[in-house]
Design a protein around this motif. Structure first.
Motif, PDB file in Angstrom:
ATOM      1  N   TYR A   5       0.760   5.756  -0.426  1.00  0.00           N
ATOM      2  CA  TYR A   5      -0.082   6.920  -0.159  1.00  0.00           C
ATOM      3  C   TYR A   5       0.592   8.200  -0.665  1.00  0.00           C
ATOM      4  O   TYR A   5       1.812   8.287  -0.735  1.00  0.00           O
ATOM      5  CB  TYR A   5      -0.279   7.096   1.366  1.00  0.00           C
ATOM      6  N   GLU A  62      -9.342  11.320  -1.834  1.00  0.00           N
ATOM      7  CA  GLU A  62      -9.916  12.174  -0.804  1.00  0.00           C
ATOM      8  C   GLU A  62     -10.279  13.549  -1.342  1.00  0.00           C
ATOM      9  O   GLU A  62      -9.622  14.547  -1.032  1.00  0.00           O
ATOM     10  CB  GLU A  62      -8.919  12.290   0.360  1.00  0.00           C
ATOM     11  N   THR A  88       0.838  -1.202   0.000  1.00  0.00           N
ATOM     12  CA  THR A  88       0.000   0.000   0.000  1.00  0.00           C
ATOM     13  C   THR A  88       0.868   1.245   0.000  1.00  0.00           C
ATOM     14  O   THR A  88       1.846   1.331   0.735  1.00  0.00           O
ATOM     15  CB  THR A  88      -0.931   0.011   1.232  1.00  0.00           C
ATOM     16  N   TYR A 117       0.164  -1.338  10.979  1.00  0.00           N
ATOM     17  CA  TYR A 117      -0.012  -0.587   9.730  1.00  0.00           C
ATOM     18  C   TYR A 117       0.910   0.630   9.692  1.00  0.00           C
ATOM     19  O   TYR A 117       0.557   1.662   9.125  1.00  0.00           O
ATOM     20  CB  TYR A 117      -1.462  -0.098   9.574  1.00  0.00           C
ATOM     21  N   TYR A 127       0.332  12.232   0.615  1.00  0.00           N
ATOM     22  CA  TYR A 127      -0.163  13.220   1.559  1.00  0.00           C
ATOM     23  C   TYR A 127       0.299  14.596   1.102  1.00  0.00           C
ATOM     24  O   TYR A 127       1.363  14.746   0.522  1.00  0.00           O
ATOM     25  CB  TYR A 127       0.393  12.980   2.971  1.00  0.00           C
ATOM     26  N   ILE A 152      -4.330  13.304   3.813  1.00  0.00           N
ATOM     27  CA  ILE A 152      -4.263  12.252   2.799  1.00  0.00           C
ATOM     28  C   ILE A 152      -4.856  12.742   1.490  1.00  0.00           C
ATOM     29  O   ILE A 152      -5.837  13.502   1.467  1.00  0.00           O
ATOM     30  CB  ILE A 152      -5.011  10.989   3.278  1.00  0.00           C
ATOM     31  N   SER A 185      -4.609   6.775  -1.867  1.00  0.00           N
ATOM     32  CA  SER A 185      -4.000   5.553  -1.391  1.00  0.00           C
ATOM     33  C   SER A 185      -4.220   4.466  -2.437  1.00  0.00           C
ATOM     34  O   SER A 185      -5.304   4.367  -3.010  1.00  0.00           O
ATOM     35  CB  SER A 185      -4.616   5.132  -0.054  1.00  0.00           C
ATOM     36  N   ILE A 227      -7.689   3.012  -3.639  1.00  0.00           N
ATOM     37  CA  ILE A 227      -8.640   2.743  -2.571  1.00  0.00           C
ATOM     38  C   ILE A 227      -9.065   3.999  -1.824  1.00  0.00           C
ATOM     39  O   ILE A 227     -10.081   4.000  -1.150  1.00  0.00           O
ATOM     40  CB  ILE A 227      -8.117   1.679  -1.571  1.00  0.00           C
ATOM     41  N   ILE A 228      -8.299   5.052  -1.901  1.00  0.00           N
ATOM     42  CA  ILE A 228      -8.704   6.330  -1.306  1.00  0.00           C
ATOM     43  C   ILE A 228      -8.477   7.427  -2.342  1.00  0.00           C
ATOM     44  O   ILE A 228      -7.417   7.536  -2.936  1.00  0.00           O
ATOM     45  CB  ILE A 228      -7.885   6.684  -0.052  1.00  0.00           C
ATOM     46  N   GLN A 254       3.270   3.454   8.774  1.00  0.00           N
ATOM     47  CA  GLN A 254       3.571   4.042   7.479  1.00  0.00           C
ATOM     48  C   GLN A 254       4.972   4.635   7.498  1.00  0.00           C
ATOM     49  O   GLN A 254       5.359   5.321   8.444  1.00  0.00           O
ATOM     50  CB  GLN A 254       2.540   5.117   7.122  1.00  0.00           C
TER      51      GLN A 254
END
Lengths: 115, 114
Positions: B33, B58, B31, B101, B35, B45, B48, B55-56, B103
């Motif tokens: 991301y 935003e 995964t 999880y 930001y 965020i 992702s 999946i994200i 990061q």
């Protein structure tokens, strides 16, 4: 929606003293993770400490410890024996697995350390 | 060895231009991301990806388009740059299903739009 609040934009501590940074959060979940990240002037994000919500014991990492109050939704960071290298922006962050893994950050607290 | 790397570290460009920021992780994470850290240092965020799947997303303007050619890379392309896009952009990665999880962040890319 989850929110994270750091109510202290700036804090100052004398070298070798102890300082506590505050963080509160809002969530309806019961199982989640909380983190403190440090961002020095180099801007690199560095994980300081993590806390699993299902654990009652407060996490500690050397001079860094947390006071996790689940019912109060409070997650403060205590830095003992502060050093000049601790000067940085500190971010509190919340994570829940069903949020796609994203971290939700507080506004940050700028910590200065006086020699 | 650098765990999460970003290129470039600094990017200065004019309004209206199109630019890309590249991110690579060598941690074997599934995964990644993006930001955005604004001028007040607030981190939020943007996107992702998990195993190359978005999946994200935003509520980011569609001028921003992430692309993940494989699970070790997540690039960010920005069209028609605006002054408000000036910020520091961080890439991060994690492994879903690990204990915390956690990061891992890249060094950030400071984008300045003039």
């Amino acid at each position: 929606a989850q929110t994270v609040t750091q109510s202290q934009p700036e804090m100052s501590v004398q070298e070798a003293e102890t300082v506590t940074l505050s963080c509160t959060y809002d969530t309806s979940e019961s199982d989640y993770y909380l983190f403190w990240y440090k961002q020095p002037p180099s801007r690199q994000m560095i994980l300081v400490i993590r806390q699993e919500a299902y654990k009652q014991q407060n996490a500690t990492e050397n001079r860094f410890s947390v006071n996790f109050q689940k019912a109060a939704k409070s997650f403060s960071l205590k830095i003992s024996d502060s050093q000049l290298g601790d000067a940085a922006m500190y971010f509190c962050a919340y994570h829940h697995y069903n949020q796609g893994g994203k971290l939700i950050f507080g506004q940050g607290t700028e910590l200065s350390v006086k020699p | 060895d650098t765990a999460v790397s970003q290129t470039p570290k600094y990017l200065v460009t004019q309004m209206g231009n199109d630019k890309s920021i590249k991110c690579e992780q060598n941690l074997g994470h599934d995964t990644m991301y993006w930001y955005k850290q604004d001028s007040k240092k607030f981190l939020k965020i943007m996107f992702s990806y998990n195993n190359k799947e978005l999946i994200i997303n935003e509520t980011v303007p569609n001028r921003f388009s992430p692309k993940s050619p494989d699970k070790a890379h997540l690039n960010l392309h920005i069209n028609s740059l605006e002054l408000g896009d000036s910020a520091v952009y961080f890439c991060a990665s994690s492994q879903v299903g690990t204990v915390s999880y956690e990061q891992y962040f890249g060094p950030g890319t400071r984008l300045t739009v003039t």
